[in-house]
Scaffold this motif. Structure first.
Motif, PDB file in Angstrom:
ATOM      1  N   GLU A 151       0.809  -1.729  -0.240  1.00  0.00           N
ATOM      2  CA  GLU A 151      -0.516  -0.020  -0.018  1.00  0.00           C
ATOM      3  C   GLU A 151       1.005   1.585  -0.173  1.00  0.00           C
ATOM      4  O   GLU A 151       0.691   2.407  -1.221  1.00  0.00           O
ATOM      5  CB  GLU A 151      -0.612  -0.396   1.104  1.00  0.00           C
ATOM      6  N   ARG A 152       2.025   1.060   0.652  1.00  0.00           N
ATOM      7  CA  ARG A 152       2.871   2.685   1.070  1.00  0.00           C
ATOM      8  C   ARG A 152       3.350   2.098   0.077  1.00  0.00           C
ATOM      9  O   ARG A 152       3.494   3.735  -1.234  1.00  0.00           O
ATOM     10  CB  ARG A 152       2.930   2.338   2.062  1.00  0.00           C
ATOM     11  N   MET A 164      13.457   5.571   2.765  1.00  0.00           N
ATOM     12  CA  MET A 164      12.160   6.380   2.125  1.00  0.00           C
ATOM     13  C   MET A 164      12.591   7.226   0.876  1.00  0.00           C
ATOM     14  O   MET A 164      13.664   8.051   1.527  1.00  0.00           O
ATOM     15  CB  MET A 164      11.212   6.222   2.762  1.00  0.00           C
ATOM     16  N   ASN A 165      12.443   7.144   0.097  1.00  0.00           N
ATOM     17  CA  ASN A 165      12.787   8.193  -0.181  1.00  0.00           C
ATOM     18  C   ASN A 165      11.051   8.584  -1.651  1.00  0.00           C
ATOM     19  O   ASN A 165      10.549   7.805  -1.626  1.00  0.00           O
ATOM     20  CB  ASN A 165      13.498   9.032  -1.507  1.00  0.00           C
ATOM     21  N   LYS A 166      11.412   9.932  -2.412  1.00  0.00           N
ATOM     22  CA  LYS A 166      10.018  10.161  -3.087  1.00  0.00           C
ATOM     23  C   LYS A 166      10.235   9.150  -4.738  1.00  0.00           C
ATOM     24  O   LYS A 166       9.285   8.574  -4.886  1.00  0.00           O
ATOM     25  CB  LYS A 166      10.165  11.556  -3.900  1.00  0.00           C
ATOM     26  N   THR A 167      11.517   9.137  -4.998  1.00  0.00           N
ATOM     27  CA  THR A 167      11.842   8.395  -6.607  1.00  0.00           C
ATOM     28  C   THR A 167      11.275   6.920  -6.155  1.00  0.00           C
ATOM     29  O   THR A 167      10.733   6.074  -6.816  1.00  0.00           O
ATOM     30  CB  THR A 167      12.886   8.625  -6.652  1.00  0.00           C
ATOM     31  N   GLU A 209       2.074   6.766  -6.434  1.00  0.00           N
ATOM     32  CA  GLU A 209       0.464   8.135  -7.557  1.00  0.00           C
ATOM     33  C   GLU A 209       1.136   9.006  -6.848  1.00  0.00           C
ATOM     34  O   GLU A 209       0.704  10.073  -7.627  1.00  0.00           O
ATOM     35  CB  GLU A 209      -0.754   7.573  -6.435  1.00  0.00           C
ATOM     36  N   THR A 210       1.500  10.196  -5.653  1.00  0.00           N
ATOM     37  CA  THR A 210       1.747  11.024  -5.174  1.00  0.00           C
ATOM     38  C   THR A 210       2.961  10.668  -4.694  1.00  0.00           C
ATOM     39  O   THR A 210       3.235  10.843  -3.040  1.00  0.00           O
ATOM     40  CB  THR A 210       0.577  11.277  -3.558  1.00  0.00           C
ATOM     41  N   PRO A 211       4.632  10.990  -5.569  1.00  0.00           N
ATOM     42  CA  PRO A 211       6.176  10.929  -4.552  1.00  0.00           C
ATOM     43  C   PRO A 211       6.104  11.732  -3.580  1.00  0.00           C
ATOM     44  O   PRO A 211       7.051  11.625  -2.356  1.00  0.00           O
ATOM     45  CB  PRO A 211       6.277  11.479  -5.694  1.00  0.00           C
ATOM     46  N   ALA A 212       5.042  12.891  -3.082  1.00  0.00           N
ATOM     47  CA  ALA A 212       5.365  13.488  -2.095  1.00  0.00           C
ATOM     48  C   ALA A 212       5.247  12.517  -0.392  1.00  0.00           C
ATOM     49  O   ALA A 212       5.630  12.665   0.333  1.00  0.00           O
ATOM     50  CB  ALA A 212       4.275  14.088  -1.665  1.00  0.00           C
ATOM     51  N   TYR A 213       4.476  11.593  -0.494  1.00  0.00           N
ATOM     52  CA  TYR A 213       4.185  10.684   0.213  1.00  0.00           C
ATOM     53  C   TYR A 213       5.678   9.609   0.437  1.00  0.00           C
ATOM     54  O   TYR A 213       5.711   9.199   1.778  1.00  0.00           O
ATOM     55  CB  TYR A 213       3.045   9.711   0.349  1.00  0.00           C
TER      56      TYR A 213
END
Lengths: 488, 397
Positions: free
Chosen positions: A389-390, B98-101, A396-400
């Motif tokens: 899920e994460r 963890m990161n955006k990409t 979908e929304t890289p800000a997450y």
């Protein structure tokens, strides 16, 4: 003209508004602060009491047990953290056993499920860090802990989704009663214009007396009773599992020691009546008092792990019970006043109770909506989601994937969500209460500049206009050098 | 699972120096993980001068100092990930981040260098009573607002605590047009460097009040707190390494290796430093040793691990030492032992004792808790004492 206006967007006002939003009526909530959950609702123990304490027969006792029962499904519907961790009332001397026995009998009368008195050995088994002095305890497995902020916020969001209008920064200054036969209506003057309503519900917390006294000759008085707390680092979240109360007696009402639903340890509150209804200060003496008293319950309070302290004001009345009902000399005006402990626990039951009152008063016809939405989805806490899920959400929304608050591992996506949802956050504290960013061990040291940037971008406002909370609480006064010029 | 020989947690001064040294020692598989959008860590907001006097023999600003190491990292083609937060490190040396990409991912390391730095102690930890208004910042948060964002928190400032960042911010806020009314310190001595008191307070006529036990009212729109730094060891706790109570940093040997084999620590996550030059020096050592650890065979490692370690004892007047242990076989020609004293000493002496024999003593005009001290332990001295068990460092008044 509104059918119902609720004054106060605390947890009680929002619960009532949500309950009434099941019907085809026009509802507004008026709030003097710039956000919901700014008064008593934001500074309390976060406990869902089992219900053995409130005197059998009182309104409190009925609503507490019912509220406790309802909380489970409500927390699921609203997607908020709630945990039945169970509570223990500890007695430290043989003489106090009688008080435990009285509490047990009172609890049985209130129909509190599964309560019983347990011996020292069992208490020690449940809580290895308990004080050696404990001789017995009243055990109430249905006691629970909840996040008071998200309960309040979720109720408001869900009410908003179901058509309730929220007016923030709208302080009630006067109410005029317009009576024609049985059909009365009220003109409410506020700092933000006039509002008319057939029914008015007074959920104004410590100011409920001011609001009540605007329409009634039978004056009431709400006493602000201050309670101070200390909050500890999450390192100590597993120090104890249950909420530990002390037998009321020689040492006064006692101090509770509890895990919070987010895994911190918390101790408090004191109880001091104050004149000033904005006096949410902490004091050195209270801090010392609660630490000393908490050490009666548990072996050792690691003071070095305190991350913050805070205080809240309870809406106390001399009658010691809730004041819920239509005001005799003001038809259609309903008081929901004096909601002190176990008020938070009663939240869902009070909502239901007041909705029934509105039905009984019969000023407006209540017809159920067919499209009422009973559920609300919370802000996803990325780090706690299952891996698939994460990953999906970050894709979908890289800000997450961008962690902003390192202590609580809160991402940019969660903060944007908090800003964009119904009645979204506009201040640093608003973000904190919705996402927990800034509530960890560094107490917003690292994330403040980053959250300011996100707030400014999302709300399309200047950084200078971002504030910590309601009122004049701007975080900065201008750009570098500007003040030098101003001074000279 | 992707893997590296060495993963370095943090791309501040410690992480950068460790990476460069590890590469120069011959390790080619290195990854730096940095949570911010650029390398350099806290140096990026330290725009004042005074950096690099020891390392480069010239006076640089924070960003300039960082740039020297960042350039070197790039020249050496050392890999790094920005905007990436490490979430967990487990005892199998697997690092989850963890990161955006890339989302949430786990990578394997053979050795890890902890270089996460520290955080500022907040108001709540001090139990300062009162309201919770806007305008109360830790000095470092204000430093970031002023120096990186170009924003002023207020114009009438009181600073509580006399740590170096607070002193630097007293000057900075003054230069930006604010009035700094007072720096108030609970202790009878300053927590910062003498040179910062002179250059940041005295030169601008900003009063410093040390402990007086008196009460006085000051109005202000900004309160900055500079009341101590705490190594950020929350990630280290997942590894189960032993933490020193006084420093809140890992207990290390002379290789700067923690109680877990192959996990090294350096910079402010190990113990809080006054000068970045010493961070770089310490981190180079950690990086070098991490590289050696990876290169050396497992059997060799095992045989070296059996050697009895010499314990460094913090004697009278010494709060702690880094390192805490010395491995007499592995040790370098000279091991630098850093420590802090517990109060101000005028005309006191530092004494080093091997078991019961005094081997070194030096008089110092002044020693203070705000200034880190050091002694050098020579390999030849250690080797000449057979069955040496303890080395005691103490202050003689």
């Amino acid at each position: 003209m509104y059918d119902v206006i609720v004054i106060g967007a605390g947890v009680i006002g929002c619960s009532i508004a949500r309950e009434l939003s099941r019907y085809q009526i026009k509802i507004a909530v008026l709030e003097k602060c710039s956000d919901i959950c700014e008064g008593t609702s934001k500074a309390n123990s976060g406990i869902v009491h089992a219900g053995y304490d409130a005197k059998a027969g009182s309104i409190k006792s009925k609503l507490n047990v019912e509220g406790n029962r309802m909380m489970e499904s409500l927390s699921k519907d609203l997607d908020i953290p709630f945990h039945r961790n169970g509570s223990l009332v500890l007695s430290f001397r043989e003489e106090e056993r009688e008080i435990l026995e009285d509490l047990l009998q009172n609890g049985l009368k209130n129909k509190v499920p599964d309560i019983r008195i347990i011996k020292k050995e069992e208490v020690q088994h449940l809580e290895p860090n308990i004080s050696e002095d404990v001789v017995a305890a009243l055990y109430a497995p249905t006691g629970g802990i909840i996040c008071p902020f998200t309960l309040n916020i979720a109720l408001a969001e869900n009410a908003c989704t179901n058509g309730v209008e929220f007016f923030l920064e709208t302080e009630v200054v006067n109410i005029e009663k317009q009576q024609r036969n049985r059909s009365s209506n009220y003109q409410i003057q506020t700092s933000n214009g006039r509002f008319d309503s057939r029914i008015v519900i007074n959920a104004a917390g410590v100011y409920a007396d001011n609001i009540h006294n605007m329409v009634s000759e039978n004056k009431i008085k709400i006493i602000a009773r201050k309670g101070e707390y200390c909050l500890f680092d999450k390192n100590l979240g597993s120090y104890i599992k249950h909420t530990l109360f002390q037998t009321p007696g020689k040492f006064g009402k006692g101090i509770l020691v509890t895990p919070t639903v987010h895994g911190n340890l918390m101790i408090g509150p004191t109880a001091t009546d104050v004149e000033n209804k904005e006096l949410t200060t902490t004091t050195q003496s209270a801090m010392e008092e609660i630490i000393a008293k908490a050490e009666r319950s548990v072996k050792h309070i690691p003071k070095r792990q305190i991350i913050t302290s805070f205080s809240g004001l309870r809406a106390h009345t001399e009658g010691n019970d809730f004041i819920i009902g239509e005001v005799v000399d003001a038809p259609g005006f309903i008081d929901v006043a004096g909601i002190e402990s176990p008020g938070l626990s009663c939240t869902p039951a009070i909502g239901k109770f007041v909705a029934e009152l509105v039905t009984d008063i019969d000023i407006i016809p209540l017809v159920k909506k067919i499209d009422f939405i009973s559920t609300r989805k919370g802000i996803p806490h990325i780090i706690e989601l299952p891996k698939e899920e994460r990953d999906k959400l970050i894709k979908e929304t890289p800000a997450y994937g961008n962690v902003v608050c390192r202590c609580e591992t809160i991402t940019e996506g969660e903060i944007i969500d908090a800003i964009q949802r119904p009645i979204g956050a506009k201040t640093l504290d608003g973000i904190k209460r919705r996402t927990r960013s800034g509530s960890g061990r560094c107490q917003a040291g690292f994330c403040t500049p980053k959250i300011m940037e996100i707030l400014a971008r999302e709300l399309q406002i200047n950084l200078e206009d971002i504030s910590k909370s309601s009122g004049e609480s701007n975080l900065i006064i201008g750009k570098n050098k500007e003040i030098g010029w101003m001074n000279k | 699972m992707e893997s590296f020989d060495i993963i370095i947690i943090g791309g501040g001064p410690a992480g950068l120096a460790a990476a460069v040294a590890a590469k120069e020692e011959g390790c080619n598989s290195i990854l730096i993980i940095e949570r911010d959008k650029e390398l350099g860590g806290i140096l990026n907001q330290c725009i004042h001068n005074g950096f690099g006097l020891h390392t480069f023999r010239e006076e640089l600003t924070g960003p300039e100092y960082a740039e020297r190491y960042i350039e070197r990292v790039k020249e050496l083609n050392i890999e790094y990930k920005l905007n990436t937060m490490v979430i967990d490190i487990n005892s199998k040396k697997q690092v989850t981040a963890m990161n955006k990409t890339e989302g949430h991912f786990t990578i394997q390391a053979k050795a890890i260098v902890l270089a996460m730095g520290c955080r500022e102690r907040a108001r709540g930890a001090l139990g300062i009573p009162g309201y919770r208004p806007a305008g109360i910042y830790s000095a470092g948060t204000a430093q970031r607002l002023v120096n990186i964002e170009g924003l002023m928190p207020g114009k009438e400032v009181v600073i509580l605590g006399s740590g170096d960042i607070g002193l630097i911010m007293a000057r900075r806020m003054t230069l930006e047009g604010a009035t700094v009314k007072l720096v108030a310190e609970l202790m009878p001595y300053s927590g910062g460097l003498k040179r910062n008191i002179v250059q940041c307070l005295d030169d601008y006529q900003i009063p410093l009040r040390l402990s007086q036990g008196t009460e006085e009212y000051f109005s202000c729109d900004t309160l900055l707190l500079s009341v101590g730094l705490i190594p950020e060891n929350e990630l280290s706790q997942g590894l189960g390494i032993n933490i020193e109570k006084i420093t809140s940093g890992p207990i290390v040997n002379d290789q700067l290796e923690t109680s877990e084999e192959g996990i090294f620590a350096c910079g402010n996550v190990l113990h809080v430093h006054d000068l970045v030059d010493f961070v770089s020096e310490e981190a180079s050592l950690a990086g070098r040793n991490a590289a050696r650890y990876v290169i050396v065979s497992a059997e060799m490692r095992e045989s070296l691990a059996k050697i009895n370690l010499i314990e460094l004892i913090s004697g009278k007047g010494v709060r702690y030492t880094v390192p805490k242990y010395i491995n007499p076989i592995k040790m370098d020609e000279v091991v630098t032992v850093r420590f802090r004293v517990d109060k101000v000493y005028r005309e006191g002496s530092i004494r080093v004792t091997f078991d019961n024999n005094e081997v070194w003593k030096r008089r110092k005009k002044i020693m203070a808790p705000g200034e880190m001290e050091e002694v050098k332990i020579k390999r030849q001295d250690v080797m000449s004492e057979s069955k040496l068990q303890n080395i005691t460092i103490e202050i003689i008044e």
